[in-house]
Every structure is written in structure tokens, then in C-alpha cells.
Scaffold this motif. Structure first.
Motif, PDB file in Angstrom:
ATOM      1  N   THR A  82       4.427  -0.709   6.721  1.00  0.00           N
ATOM      2  CA  THR A  82       3.309   0.156   7.108  1.00  0.00           C
ATOM      3  C   THR A  82       3.850   1.562   7.327  1.00  0.00           C
ATOM      4  O   THR A  82       5.065   1.763   7.463  1.00  0.00           O
ATOM      5  CB  THR A  82       2.633  -0.353   8.400  1.00  0.00           C
ATOM      6  N   TYR A  83       2.929   2.531   7.385  1.00  0.00           N
ATOM      7  CA  TYR A  83       3.329   3.945   7.498  1.00  0.00           C
ATOM      8  C   TYR A  83       2.548   4.618   8.620  1.00  0.00           C
ATOM      9  O   TYR A  83       1.840   5.582   8.409  1.00  0.00           O
ATOM     10  CB  TYR A  83       3.082   4.661   6.160  1.00  0.00           C
ATOM     11  N   GLY A  84       2.683   4.099   9.815  1.00  0.00           N
ATOM     12  CA  GLY A  84       1.952   4.635  10.962  1.00  0.00           C
ATOM     13  C   GLY A  84       2.586   5.891  11.523  1.00  0.00           C
ATOM     14  O   GLY A  84       3.493   6.487  10.929  1.00  0.00           O
ATOM     15  N   SER A  85       2.146   6.276  12.709  1.00  0.00           N
ATOM     16  CA  SER A  85       2.578   7.531  13.325  1.00  0.00           C
ATOM     17  C   SER A  85       4.060   7.538  13.698  1.00  0.00           C
ATOM     18  O   SER A  85       4.657   8.596  13.842  1.00  0.00           O
ATOM     19  CB  SER A  85       1.727   7.817  14.567  1.00  0.00           C
ATOM     20  N   GLU A  86       4.678   6.361  13.836  1.00  0.00           N
ATOM     21  CA  GLU A  86       6.103   6.293  14.171  1.00  0.00           C
ATOM     22  C   GLU A  86       6.990   6.203  12.931  1.00  0.00           C
ATOM     23  O   GLU A  86       8.200   6.007  13.043  1.00  0.00           O
ATOM     24  CB  GLU A  86       6.365   5.089  15.078  1.00  0.00           C
ATOM     25  N   GLY A  87       6.400   6.307  11.739  1.00  0.00           N
ATOM     26  CA  GLY A  87       7.167   6.227  10.503  1.00  0.00           C
ATOM     27  C   GLY A  87       7.129   4.831   9.916  1.00  0.00           C
ATOM     28  O   GLY A  87       6.492   3.926  10.463  1.00  0.00           O
ATOM     29  N   PRO A  88       7.808   4.621   8.797  1.00  0.00           N
ATOM     30  CA  PRO A  88       7.774   3.320   8.126  1.00  0.00           C
ATOM     31  C   PRO A  88       8.291   2.190   9.020  1.00  0.00           C
ATOM     32  O   PRO A  88       9.234   2.378   9.790  1.00  0.00           O
ATOM     33  CB  PRO A  88       8.693   3.511   6.920  1.00  0.00           C
ATOM     34  N   HIS A  89       7.652   1.035   8.895  1.00  0.00           N
ATOM     35  CA  HIS A  89       8.023  -0.152   9.670  1.00  0.00           C
ATOM     36  C   HIS A  89       7.837  -1.368   8.772  1.00  0.00           C
ATOM     37  O   HIS A  89       6.759  -1.557   8.212  1.00  0.00           O
ATOM     38  CB  HIS A  89       7.121  -0.255  10.909  1.00  0.00           C
ATOM     39  N   SER A  90       8.894  -2.181   8.614  1.00  0.00           N
ATOM     40  CA  SER A  90       8.836  -3.356   7.735  1.00  0.00           C
ATOM     41  C   SER A  90       9.013  -4.636   8.534  1.00  0.00           C
ATOM     42  O   SER A  90       9.769  -4.669   9.513  1.00  0.00           O
ATOM     43  CB  SER A  90       9.930  -3.280   6.668  1.00  0.00           C
ATOM     44  N   PHE A  91       8.338  -5.703   8.090  1.00  0.00           N
ATOM     45  CA  PHE A  91       8.346  -6.975   8.809  1.00  0.00           C
ATOM     46  C   PHE A  91       7.866  -8.064   7.849  1.00  0.00           C
ATOM     47  O   PHE A  91       7.114  -7.791   6.919  1.00  0.00           O
ATOM     48  CB  PHE A  91       7.421  -6.901  10.035  1.00  0.00           C
ATOM     49  N   HIS A  96       2.115  -3.305  13.566  1.00  0.00           N
ATOM     50  CA  HIS A  96       1.575  -3.149  12.217  1.00  0.00           C
ATOM     51  C   HIS A  96       0.052  -3.054  12.218  1.00  0.00           C
ATOM     52  O   HIS A  96      -0.508  -2.329  11.401  1.00  0.00           O
ATOM     53  CB  HIS A  96       2.097  -4.206  11.246  1.00  0.00           C
ATOM     54  N   VAL A  97      -0.616  -3.727  13.123  1.00  0.00           N
ATOM     55  CA  VAL A  97      -2.076  -3.581  13.219  1.00  0.00           C
ATOM     56  C   VAL A  97      -2.421  -2.154  13.659  1.00  0.00           C
ATOM     57  O   VAL A  97      -3.318  -1.522  13.105  1.00  0.00           O
ATOM     58  CB  VAL A  97      -2.681  -4.642  14.162  1.00  0.00           C
ATOM     59  N   ARG A  98      -1.668  -1.633  14.627  1.00  0.00           N
ATOM     60  CA  ARG A  98      -1.896  -0.237  15.054  1.00  0.00           C
ATOM     61  C   ARG A  98      -1.589   0.733  13.917  1.00  0.00           C
ATOM     62  O   ARG A  98      -2.337   1.690  13.685  1.00  0.00           O
ATOM     63  CB  ARG A  98      -1.044   0.081  16.289  1.00  0.00           C
ATOM     64  N   ASP A  99      -0.495   0.489  13.178  1.00  0.00           N
ATOM     65  CA  ASP A  99      -0.124   1.360  12.056  1.00  0.00           C
ATOM     66  C   ASP A  99      -1.225   1.409  11.000  1.00  0.00           C
ATOM     67  O   ASP A  99      -1.555   2.472  10.478  1.00  0.00           O
ATOM     68  CB  ASP A  99       1.171   0.870  11.393  1.00  0.00           C
ATOM     69  N   ILE A 100      -1.781   0.250  10.665  1.00  0.00           N
ATOM     70  CA  ILE A 100      -2.837   0.192   9.654  1.00  0.00           C
ATOM     71  C   ILE A 100      -4.063   0.974  10.116  1.00  0.00           C
ATOM     72  O   ILE A 100      -4.737   1.611   9.304  1.00  0.00           O
ATOM     73  CB  ILE A 100      -3.178  -1.280   9.318  1.00  0.00           C
ATOM     74  N   GLY A 101      -4.317   0.975  11.422  1.00  0.00           N
ATOM     75  CA  GLY A 101      -5.418   1.765  11.965  1.00  0.00           C
ATOM     76  C   GLY A 101      -5.205   3.260  11.787  1.00  0.00           C
ATOM     77  O   GLY A 101      -6.158   4.019  11.649  1.00  0.00           O
ATOM     78  N   VAL A 102      -3.952   3.687  11.751  1.00  0.00           N
ATOM     79  CA  VAL A 102      -3.611   5.099  11.579  1.00  0.00           C
ATOM     80  C   VAL A 102      -3.553   5.477  10.099  1.00  0.00           C
ATOM     81  O   VAL A 102      -4.029   6.526   9.681  1.00  0.00           O
ATOM     82  CB  VAL A 102      -2.252   5.417  12.260  1.00  0.00           C
ATOM     83  N   ASP A 103      -2.940   4.607   9.298  1.00  0.00           N
ATOM     84  CA  ASP A 103      -2.736   4.862   7.870  1.00  0.00           C
ATOM     85  C   ASP A 103      -2.807   3.524   7.138  1.00  0.00           C
ATOM     86  O   ASP A 103      -1.927   2.682   7.317  1.00  0.00           O
ATOM     87  CB  ASP A 103      -1.372   5.520   7.661  1.00  0.00           C
ATOM     88  N   PRO A 104      -3.818   3.296   6.313  1.00  0.00           N
ATOM     89  CA  PRO A 104      -3.991   1.992   5.687  1.00  0.00           C
ATOM     90  C   PRO A 104      -3.033   1.685   4.524  1.00  0.00           C
ATOM     91  O   PRO A 104      -3.017   0.569   4.023  1.00  0.00           O
ATOM     92  CB  PRO A 104      -5.433   2.027   5.185  1.00  0.00           C
ATOM     93  N   ARG A 105      -2.217   2.649   4.122  1.00  0.00           N
ATOM     94  CA  ARG A 105      -1.284   2.390   3.017  1.00  0.00           C
ATOM     95  C   ARG A 105      -0.229   1.362   3.427  1.00  0.00           C
ATOM     96  O   ARG A 105       0.315   1.439   4.530  1.00  0.00           O
ATOM     97  CB  ARG A 105      -0.566   3.662   2.595  1.00  0.00           C
ATOM     98  N   SER A 156       3.114  -1.223   1.631  1.00  0.00           N
ATOM     99  CA  SER A 156       3.935  -1.689   0.513  1.00  0.00           C
ATOM    100  C   SER A 156       4.298  -3.128   0.820  1.00  0.00           C
ATOM    101  O   SER A 156       4.544  -3.489   1.974  1.00  0.00           O
ATOM    102  CB  SER A 156       5.221  -0.863   0.400  1.00  0.00           C
ATOM    103  N   LEU A 157       4.326  -3.954  -0.223  1.00  0.00           N
ATOM    104  CA  LEU A 157       4.692  -5.358  -0.084  1.00  0.00           C
ATOM    105  C   LEU A 157       5.794  -5.675  -1.078  1.00  0.00           C
ATOM    106  O   LEU A 157       5.714  -5.268  -2.242  1.00  0.00           O
ATOM    107  CB  LEU A 157       3.496  -6.265  -0.391  1.00  0.00           C
ATOM    108  N   THR A 158       6.828  -6.371  -0.630  1.00  0.00           N
ATOM    109  CA  THR A 158       7.861  -6.835  -1.548  1.00  0.00           C
ATOM    110  C   THR A 158       8.029  -8.334  -1.355  1.00  0.00           C
ATOM    111  O   THR A 158       8.038  -8.839  -0.237  1.00  0.00           O
ATOM    112  CB  THR A 158       9.208  -6.123  -1.331  1.00  0.00           C
ATOM    113  N   PHE A 159       8.103  -9.030  -2.471  1.00  0.00           N
ATOM    114  CA  PHE A 159       8.304 -10.476  -2.495  1.00  0.00           C
ATOM    115  C   PHE A 159       9.548 -10.746  -3.316  1.00  0.00           C
ATOM    116  O   PHE A 159       9.844 -10.009  -4.251  1.00  0.00           O
ATOM    117  CB  PHE A 159       7.132 -11.173  -3.203  1.00  0.00           C
TER     118      PHE A 159
END
Length: 159
Positions: A25-34, A57-66, A68-71
């Protein structure tokens, strides 16, 4: 069969063995992966995940819905980008609920902390090394001996 359709079918085939994604996710604190477990068996332009409501990640999506997913699997990789939305739909949550979700969110789909993340996929790319480890090893040796590039199938899909 069109090239685009073949690429979509290849993507679906590869993702059958890839239930876990690293979501960024790309919220206000920068990229976060999980890690997140994909709930639908057949990937489409819409992917579903179950998560806890009170998470970064729920808060991040509220700020910026973009997102990335890697499998990945042993010899294949998929990367996707899209837009995520938090969906509070108890019927859909019940439809997607499974024992894996129960391990993370006890109480079943009625747990008030359980919520859905829907990702509308905008683009996807895959890399596949057909034949598994032996084929990959032979391709690597060929690359070293001849200077040719590594034999991997690559495709880009746009829903």
C-alpha cells in the motif's frame, strides 16, 4: 485464439498455485508490504482478501487506494497493480470465509473486526520458467555458455 486471451489463460493457470500475495500500500507513511491470502480460486480483474479492520493497510487504502500485488511459486512470478477498496459486506464475507481466515480472525464472518479488501486489477505481468528446476538450471547453463538470455516466458495482461 488471440495473443491477449492466451496471456490471460496463462496468468490464470499460474495463479492457481499462488494463494498468497505480498500486497504493498502507499499510505501517508510511505510504502508498506505484508502477506495477504487471496480468497477467490480463479483470478480475475477483481481479487478479494479478508483482513482485520484496524490495520495499517486498511488505513493506507483509505488514504490512497493504489496497491501492488506480487505472487510467486517455485518457478513463476506474477506482479499486479490496481485499486483497493474496503468492503463491509457480511454476505460476501460469509461466502469467502474459510478456516485460514478463522485462524487470523476468530469468530467467523460475524467478527466485527473482519472486513474485505477488493482489488480491481489494472495490469498484471507474469514470468514463467516452464519445466521447473531442471529446465531453469539448463537454461541458466545455456545462458552462461552462449551468452543468450535466460529462457522465461513473460506476458503483460490488462483487464
Amino acid at each position: 485464439m488471440s495473443d491477449e486471451r492466451e496471456k490471460r489463460e496463462k496468468l490464470v493457470e499460474l495463479m492457481r498455485d499462488m494463494p498468497i500475495a505480498m500486497m504493498t500500500t502507499y499510505g501517508s507513511e510511505g510504502p508498506h508490504s505484508f502477506p495477504m491470502a487471496r480468497q477467490e480460486v480463479e483470478p480475475s480483474a477483481e481479487l478479494w482478501f479478508i483482513t482485520a479492520r484496524d490495520t495499517r493497510h486498511v488505513r493506507d487504502i483509505g488514504v490512497d487506494p493504489r496497491v501492488s500485488l506480487t505472487f510467486s511459486s517455485r518457478d513463476s512470478w506474477v506482479a499486479m497493480t490496481g485499486r483497493a477498496e474496503i468492503v463491509d459486506d457480511r454476505a460476501k464475507l460469509g461466502e469467502l470465509w474459510n478456516t485460514f481466515a478463522e485462524a487470523w480472525l476468530p469468530g467467523g464472518p460475524d467478527n466485527p473486526d473482519a472486513v474485505l479488501v477488493r482489488v480491481d486489477v489494472e495490469s498484471a505481468e507474469y514470468w514463467d520458467t516452464p519445466g521447473g528446476k531442471i529446465s531453469s538450471l539448463l537454461s541458466f547453463v545455456k545462458t552462461k555458455l552462449t551468452g543468450d538470455t535466460f529462457d522465461a516466458e513473460h506476458g503483460t495482461v490488462r483487464p
